[in-house]
Design a protein around this motif. Structure first.
Motif: not given
Length: 126
Positions: A111-116
């Motif tokens: 998927g796509v990284i939205l945050g850490i």
């Protein structure tokens, strides 16, 4: 006729499970080219469906004997250590059923990284 009937959410789906597979609740679920679900693993050409909502066991069954409930959306997965804050909005890939990586080689897109968050990565399954 069902055409035009409203469905409450496209985020909750049910997928037939591959023969011989067991899927743990809270793990990434992948779909093979044949259309059957298994726990996600580092492998090419898998489609990541989302997060298993309940455990299922088809280890003694044939393809499609049981189904897994999967939720699509944004979930926190383990970081293999390769994903940094500068990777937000970039694609990430499956390292194992609970872990994502920035490295695409030999893997499928998670998927796509939205945050850490600490050692976790918020990933939106697309």
């Amino acid at each position: 006729m069902r055409a035009g009937n409203e469905r409450l959410s496209g985020n909750d789906i049910v997928i037939p499970v591959a023969a011989g597979e067991s899927i743990t609740e809270g793990h990434l679920v992948a779909i093979s080219a044949a259309g059957y679900a298994s726990e996600a693993s580092k492998a090419e050409n898998l489609m990541i469906a989302g997060c298993a909502m309940k455990p299922v066991d088809n280890t003694g069954g044939e393809d499609g004997d049981v189904e897994v409930q999967v939720r699509r959306g944004a979930f926190v997965w383990n970081n293999d250590g390769s994903i940094k804050a500068t990777d937000v909005m970039k694609p990430c890939y499956v390292s194992d059923a609970q872990t994502v990586t920035i490295t695409s080689t030999g893997s499928s897109k998670a998927g796509v990284i939205l945050g850490i968050e600490g050692d976790g990565v918020i990933v939106e399954t697309l």
